[in-house]
Design a protein around this motif. Structure first.
Motif, PDB file in Angstrom:
ATOM      1  N   HIS A 149       5.412  -9.131  -3.626  1.00 39.64           N
ATOM      2  CA  HIS A 149       5.707  -8.515  -2.336  1.00 39.64           C
ATOM      3  C   HIS A 149       7.214  -8.375  -2.198  1.00 39.64           C
ATOM      4  CE1 HIS A 149       1.618 -10.079  -0.691  1.00 39.64           C
ATOM      5  NE2 HIS A 149       1.487  -9.058  -1.522  1.00 39.64           N
ATOM      6  N   ARG A 150       7.616  -7.283  -1.594  1.00 35.90           N
ATOM      7  CA  ARG A 150       9.046  -7.028  -1.471  1.00 35.90           C
ATOM      8  C   ARG A 150       9.401  -6.645  -0.045  1.00 35.90           C
ATOM      9  NH1 ARG A 150      10.450  -5.828  -7.090  1.00 35.90           N
ATOM     10  NH2 ARG A 150       8.596  -5.079  -8.153  1.00 35.90           N
ATOM     11  N   GLU A 171      12.254  10.092   8.297  1.00 36.76           N
ATOM     12  CA  GLU A 171      12.149  10.184   9.750  1.00 36.76           C
ATOM     13  C   GLU A 171      11.043   9.296  10.302  1.00 36.76           C
ATOM     14  OE1 GLU A 171      12.798  12.797   7.855  1.00 36.76           O
ATOM     15  OE2 GLU A 171      14.799  13.214   8.653  1.00 36.76           O
ATOM     16  N   GLU A 172       9.979   9.133   9.529  1.00 35.25           N
ATOM     17  CA  GLU A 172       8.842   8.349  10.002  1.00 35.25           C
ATOM     18  C   GLU A 172       8.923   6.899   9.566  1.00 35.25           C
ATOM     19  OE1 GLU A 172       4.992  10.623   9.368  1.00 35.25           O
ATOM     20  OE2 GLU A 172       6.421  11.787   8.178  1.00 35.25           O
ATOM     21  N   SER A 173       9.971   6.557   8.836  1.00 33.46           N
ATOM     22  CA  SER A 173       9.977   5.232   8.222  1.00 33.46           C
ATOM     23  C   SER A 173      10.196   4.124   9.241  1.00 33.46           C
ATOM     24  CB  SER A 173      11.054   5.159   7.144  1.00 33.46           C
ATOM     25  OG  SER A 173      12.336   5.186   7.740  1.00 33.46           O
ATOM     26  N   TRP A 174       9.581   3.062   8.930  1.00 29.59           N
ATOM     27  CA  TRP A 174       9.684   1.860   9.747  1.00 29.59           C
ATOM     28  C   TRP A 174      11.121   1.352   9.700  1.00 29.59           C
ATOM     29  CZ3 TRP A 174       5.895  -2.723   8.457  1.00 29.59           C
ATOM     30  CH2 TRP A 174       5.911  -3.645   9.499  1.00 29.59           C
ATOM     31  N   LEU A 175      11.705   1.441   8.531  1.00 29.29           N
ATOM     32  CA  LEU A 175      13.072   0.947   8.372  1.00 29.29           C
ATOM     33  C   LEU A 175      14.028   1.693   9.300  1.00 29.29           C
ATOM     34  CD1 LEU A 175      14.848  -0.477   5.535  1.00 29.29           C
ATOM     35  CD2 LEU A 175      15.886   1.644   6.295  1.00 29.29           C
ATOM     36  N   ARG A 176      13.888   2.997   9.359  1.00 35.08           N
ATOM     37  CA  ARG A 176      14.778   3.776  10.212  1.00 35.08           C
ATOM     38  C   ARG A 176      14.612   3.368  11.673  1.00 35.08           C
ATOM     39  NH1 ARG A 176      14.144   8.770  12.981  1.00 35.08           N
ATOM     40  NH2 ARG A 176      16.141   9.797  13.344  1.00 35.08           N
ATOM     41  N   ARG A 177      13.374   3.158  12.066  1.00 32.87           N
ATOM     42  CA  ARG A 177      13.126   2.761  13.447  1.00 32.87           C
ATOM     43  C   ARG A 177      13.728   1.387  13.729  1.00 32.87           C
ATOM     44  NH1 ARG A 177       7.064   2.958  14.519  1.00 32.87           N
ATOM     45  NH2 ARG A 177       7.381   4.362  12.759  1.00 32.87           N
ATOM     46  N   LYS A 178      13.541   0.465  12.782  1.00 35.19           N
ATOM     47  CA  LYS A 178      14.081  -0.878  12.989  1.00 35.19           C
ATOM     48  C   LYS A 178      15.597  -0.861  13.148  1.00 35.19           C
ATOM     49  CE  LYS A 178      12.160  -4.439  12.193  1.00 35.19           C
ATOM     50  NZ  LYS A 178      11.389  -5.407  13.007  1.00 35.19           N
ATOM     51  N   LEU A 179      16.247   0.061  12.444  1.00 37.57           N
ATOM     52  CA  LEU A 179      17.709   0.068  12.445  1.00 37.57           C
ATOM     53  C   LEU A 179      18.295   1.083  13.422  1.00 37.57           C
ATOM     54  CD1 LEU A 179      18.530  -0.361   8.648  1.00 37.57           C
ATOM     55  CD2 LEU A 179      18.505  -2.080  10.456  1.00 37.57           C
ATOM     56  N   SER A 180      17.457   1.710  14.226  1.00 39.69           N
ATOM     57  CA  SER A 180      17.985   2.769  15.094  1.00 39.69           C
ATOM     58  C   SER A 180      18.911   2.205  16.158  1.00 39.69           C
ATOM     59  CB  SER A 180      16.836   3.549  15.731  1.00 39.69           C
ATOM     60  OG  SER A 180      16.073   2.674  16.531  1.00 39.69           O
ATOM     61  N   LEU A 197      14.233   4.471  -3.436  1.00 43.51           N
ATOM     62  CA  LEU A 197      13.360   3.312  -3.619  1.00 43.51           C
ATOM     63  C   LEU A 197      11.907   3.683  -3.352  1.00 43.51           C
ATOM     64  CD1 LEU A 197      15.693   0.695  -1.905  1.00 43.51           C
ATOM     65  CD2 LEU A 197      15.094   0.786  -4.327  1.00 43.51           C
ATOM     66  N   ARG A 198      11.704   4.522  -2.374  1.00 49.18           N
ATOM     67  CA  ARG A 198      10.347   4.966  -2.072  1.00 49.18           C
ATOM     68  C   ARG A 198       9.747   5.711  -3.259  1.00 49.18           C
ATOM     69  NH1 ARG A 198       7.590   9.373  -0.836  1.00 49.18           N
ATOM     70  NH2 ARG A 198       5.704   9.071   0.403  1.00 49.18           N
ATOM     71  N   ALA A 199      10.561   6.543  -3.907  1.00 47.48           N
ATOM     72  CA  ALA A 199      10.078   7.306  -5.055  1.00 47.48           C
ATOM     73  C   ALA A 199       9.597   6.368  -6.161  1.00 47.48           C
ATOM     74  CB  ALA A 199      11.183   8.225  -5.571  1.00 47.48           C
ATOM     75  N   LEU A 200      10.307   5.261  -6.366  1.00 47.88           N
ATOM     76  CA  LEU A 200       9.890   4.301  -7.391  1.00 47.88           C
ATOM     77  C   LEU A 200       8.573   3.638  -7.005  1.00 47.88           C
ATOM     78  CD1 LEU A 200      13.253   2.527  -8.290  1.00 47.88           C
ATOM     79  CD2 LEU A 200      12.095   4.364  -9.518  1.00 47.88           C
ATOM     80  N   LEU A 201       8.464   3.269  -5.746  1.00 55.70           N
ATOM     81  CA  LEU A 201       7.245   2.607  -5.279  1.00 55.70           C
ATOM     82  C   LEU A 201       6.053   3.542  -5.367  1.00 55.70           C
ATOM     83  CD1 LEU A 201       8.401   0.728  -2.054  1.00 55.70           C
ATOM     84  CD2 LEU A 201       7.503  -0.296  -4.135  1.00 55.70           C
ATOM     85  N   GLY A 204       0.797  -1.222   0.000  1.00 61.45           N
ATOM     86  CA  GLY A 204       0.000   0.000   0.000  1.00 61.45           C
ATOM     87  C   GLY A 204       0.824   1.263   0.000  1.00 61.45           C
ATOM     88  N   GLY A 205       2.103   1.186   0.306  1.00 61.16           N
ATOM     89  CA  GLY A 205       2.911   2.389   0.313  1.00 61.16           C
ATOM     90  C   GLY A 205       3.759   2.493   1.559  1.00 61.16           C
ATOM     91  N   LEU A 206       4.677   3.446   1.515  1.00 59.49           N
ATOM     92  CA  LEU A 206       5.643   3.636   2.594  1.00 59.49           C
ATOM     93  C   LEU A 206       5.341   4.923   3.347  1.00 59.49           C
ATOM     94  CD1 LEU A 206       7.199   1.318   1.465  1.00 59.49           C
ATOM     95  CD2 LEU A 206       9.178   2.792   1.187  1.00 59.49           C
ATOM     96  N   ALA A 207       5.986   5.078   4.468  1.00 68.54           N
ATOM     97  CA  ALA A 207       5.863   6.331   5.215  1.00 68.54           C
ATOM     98  C   ALA A 207       6.287   7.493   4.313  1.00 68.54           C
ATOM     99  CB  ALA A 207       6.746   6.271   6.451  1.00 68.54           C
ATOM    100  N   PRO A 208       5.714   8.669   4.558  1.00 65.68           N
ATOM    101  CA  PRO A 208       6.027   9.813   3.702  1.00 65.68           C
ATOM    102  C   PRO A 208       7.473  10.290   3.829  1.00 65.68           C
ATOM    103  CG  PRO A 208       4.533  10.431   5.487  1.00 65.68           C
ATOM    104  CD  PRO A 208       4.628   8.955   5.498  1.00 65.68           C
ATOM    105  N   THR A 209       8.051  10.160   4.991  1.00 65.30           N
ATOM    106  CA  THR A 209       9.420  10.662   5.149  1.00 65.30           C
ATOM    107  C   THR A 209      10.306   9.617   5.812  1.00 65.30           C
ATOM    108  OG1 THR A 209       9.068  11.539   7.370  1.00 65.30           O
ATOM    109  CG2 THR A 209       8.527  13.004   5.517  1.00 65.30           C
TER     110      THR A 209
END
Length: 210
Positions: A189-190, A92-101, A142-146, A85-90
């Motif tokens: 799915h990716r 800072e809000e991304s799940w990936l950033r939180r996972k890797l913090s 990558l977000r821009a492509l999605l 369905g899509g990724l976080a807009p920024t």
DNA sequence: TGATGATCATGC
DNA sequence: GCATGATCATCA
């Protein structure tokens, strides 16, 4: 937690498994998550399969990393799925950033039978400025492509440190999404993965400064 | 031999 | 179904 992780270094996975009444599988073909789950048990991490850090009170994510005897990762590292369905807009809000913090990396040395592999020294890691910049650059591209629906341009070749690759039960694990021309297309799915070069460098950096 | 795309198990 | 945990299998 860090102390418990250090206490495991030098042990084989058989030795750890025995403490929990487990038997190492002969290979990981049908047990791909076995090592990760064993280490979660050994470190008192929260039960798997929850959308939160392994150590919620510490905000720490636990990841095992298969490496050769010189510390070079054999594989890329799964981080998180990319929701169709899509990724976080920024960033800072991304799940990936939180996972890797904040990640506790446990190197698992060798490619022998799982039970014969040895636990290496744990590394507590937070991205430094450069690492975060690299991740952010790739994530935003990558977000821009999605988001732009340019799905045919996505492949595992993109991203200097972060990849977007298929992830699912099999190749028919798909969803219907809108592409750039507003046509409904079926998409695999990716998920996001860290390239081995990136995890290798973060390990050596963390070891230098520890 | 490394990288990409495919796949496996389990829990809620 | 989607998250968790990843490695397998194949080909350039």
């Amino acid at each position: 937690m860090l102390d418990r992780a250090y206490a495991l270094s030098g042990l084989t996975l058989s030795e750890i498994a025995r403490r929990y009444g487990q038997t190492p599988p002969p290979d990981l073909r049908r047990h791909k998550g076995w090592i990760g789950q064993l280490l979660e048990m050994a470190l008192g991490a929260r039960a798997a399969s929850r959308a939160e850090p392994d150590f919620p009170h510490l905000g720490v994510e636990l990841k095992t990393l298969p490496v050769d005897p010189t510390g070079k990762p054999y594989e890329s590292t799964f981080v998180c799925t990319a929701p169709p369905g899509g990724l976080a807009p920024t960033w800072e809000e991304s799940w990936l950033r939180r996972k890797l913090s904040c990640v506790l990396w446990i190197p698992i040395i060798g490619r022998d039978a799982p039970g014969d592999r040895v636990v290496g020294g744990a590394v507590r890691w937070q991205p430094d400025v450069r690492e975060e910049q690299s991740l952010r650059t790739d994530w935003e591209a990558l977000r821009a492509l999605l988001v732009g629906g340019r799905l045919d341009e996505i492949s595992g070749r993109r991203g200097a440190v972060l990849q977007l690759r298929p992830k699912g039960a099999n190749a028919s694990d798909t969803s219907w999404v809108l592409d750039a021309d507003a046509n409904w297309v079926q998409e695999q799915h990716r998920a996001f993965y860290l390239r081995p070069k990136f995890t290798q460098e973060l390990l050596t950096r963390a070891l230098r400064t520890q």
